[in-house]
Design a protein around this motif. Sequence first.
Motif, short mmCIF file in Angstrom:
data_model
loop_
_atom_site.label_atom_id
_atom_site.label_comp_id
_atom_site.label_asym_id
_atom_site.label_seq_id
_atom_site.Cartn_x
_atom_site.Cartn_y
_atom_site.Cartn_z
N GLU A 59 34.52 31.36 42.39
CA GLU A 59 34.79 31.33 43.85
C GLU A 59 34.40 29.97 44.44
OE1 GLU A 59 33.93 34.63 46.28
OE2 GLU A 59 34.99 36.03 44.97
N ILE A 284 34.98 37.64 35.70
CA ILE A 284 34.95 38.54 36.86
C ILE A 284 36.00 39.63 36.67
CG2 ILE A 284 34.00 36.94 38.55
CD1 ILE A 284 36.77 36.34 39.53
N ARG A 336 42.41 36.98 38.34
CA ARG A 336 41.63 38.19 38.14
C ARG A 336 41.39 38.94 39.45
NH1 ARG A 336 38.32 38.67 33.36
NH2 ARG A 336 39.48 37.61 31.73
N LYS A 337 41.11 38.18 40.50
CA LYS A 337 40.89 38.81 41.81
C LYS A 337 42.17 39.47 42.30
CE LYS A 337 38.88 37.50 46.26
NZ LYS A 337 38.07 38.64 46.59
N SER A 340 42.91 42.61 40.30
CA SER A 340 42.03 43.70 40.70
C SER A 340 42.54 44.34 42.00
CB SER A 340 40.62 43.14 40.86
OG SER A 340 39.83 43.97 41.62
N SER A 362 44.22 37.29 48.16
CA SER A 362 43.01 37.03 47.37
C SER A 362 42.47 35.64 47.65
CB SER A 362 43.31 37.16 45.87
OG SER A 362 43.85 38.42 45.61
N ASP A 365 40.90 35.44 51.14
CA ASP A 365 39.58 36.04 51.19
C ASP A 365 38.49 35.02 50.83
OD1 ASP A 365 38.06 38.33 51.56
OD2 ASP A 365 37.86 38.61 49.38
#
Length: 370
Positions: A59, A284, A336-337, A340, A362, A365
């Motif tokens: 991140e 993650i 990956r985020k 998910s 994503s 965010d």
Amino acid sequence: MLVKRSVISGLGRLTSHSPSSSSSVLRRQQFLVRTLCGSQIHRPTLIRAMNSTSEADAESVLRTVTPSLDPKRHKGQAGKIAVIGGCREYTGAPYFAAISALKIGADLSHVFCTKDAAPVIKSYSPELIVHPVLEESYSISQLSEEDQRKVQDKVLGEVDKWMERFDCLVIGPGLGRDPFLLECVSKIMLLAKKFNVPFVVDGDGLFLVTNSIDLVHRYPLAVLTPNVNEYKRLVQKVLNCEVDEENAEDQLRSLAKQIGGVTILRKGKSDLISNGETVKSVSIYGSPRRCGGQGDILSGGVAVFLSWARQLKSDPESPSENPAILGCIAASGLLRKAASLAFTKHKRSTLTSDIIECLGESLEDICPAS
Ligand SMILES: NC(=O)C1=CN([C@@H]2O[C@H](COP(=O)(O)OP(=O)(O)OC[C@H]3O[C@@H](n4cnc5c(N)ncnc54)[C@H](OP(=O)(O)O)[C@@H]3O)[C@@H](O)[C@H]2O)[C@@H](O)CC1
Ligand SMILES: Nc1ncnc2c1ncn2[C@@H]1O[C@H](COP(=O)(O)OP(=O)(O)OP(=O)(O)O)[C@@H](O)[C@H]1O
Ligand SMILES: [Mg+2]
């Protein structure tokens, strides 16, 4: 120390930036200061830490490399990406890579594909610039050797006139394995190297490179993104042994070193990234769905984030700032985020296009647009 110098000189520049670009400069400085000083790590300890595997803070990297939406920037400055791929069999893969690049934030996304694949890819999206230039053996098999060479020169000419404008290529999604086509693509790689254009090699591009390692050997702007099969073939060919899961990080480091310091992103339960010096992982939580096409999103993402990371004024020799490594970490973390998020919405029916739809939310965010 170049990093500290760039932080300090960056502080001097702050006053002359617009509020939006100031905040992006500040974000980058905070990242570098955190990396160097925040955890009270001395430089030698930091270098030692970089040499061992560690989970990347994806991140933070995403916040660092993603540029702010500055009204002073013109079209093209946020990235011009080209995908080399798409043939009779595969039209989805190049589309996924190219549209993901746009959805993440690149300004322009081109696809260079075969003549059969072009109308199909164009019909998926009017956003993509599609060049129907690649040829497969079946369309030239009647020609004499000399005429075949002329066809190859024509293909290269079509790519050559665009090459300097691209910030990064993605070579391989849905390319297929036709020998004539792959020979042209190997010449496209040489062209990219001549102009110092970075490239991400994925899918059938890895089939080509595994059989001709010289194409990428010692090219620091090459990123390879193998899946489980592609990695196995690379290890067998280059290291002359089998994949060793017990020493996965050391083996990946040796592989990248052996290929002359290219960056390799080994896809799997955890994504492992190395340039032969450092090894980073991104673990993650993503999604339990393994539908085809997720690797294509990743390759488009690496191209964009690598291009953005190259625009940071930092030290490419430092593992914590190497643009290829930062690009891989950012793309892996974002995919990956998004996977998910898509899975929470669609569960078992989650498809690659659902994940692409979640890329924007994503990233928003993590790095809000305003
Ligand atoms: N919607 C789409 O358009 C999508 C298209 N996609 C595209 O598909 C292409 C292949 O990628 P993939 O991921 O299936 O390759 P991978 O896991 O190495 O192979 C699995 C097995 O298949 C076999 N094999 C593969 N290709 C072969 C060939 N041409 N001819 C013969 N055998 C071949 C391979 O055999 P092996 O090479 O190991 O002998 C292995 O056993 C690539 O261009 C990718 O981008 C994907 O991105 C997904 C979405
Ligand atoms: N077992 C796993 N658990 C969680 N995530 C995974 C797993 N395997 C792969 N991934 C994720 O999916 C992404 C795509 O990896 P994958 O191995 O499916 O690529 P691929 O086979 O090249 O895909 P494609 O179908 O696009 O060719 C990787 O970035 C990784 O983050
Ligand atoms: Mg793939």
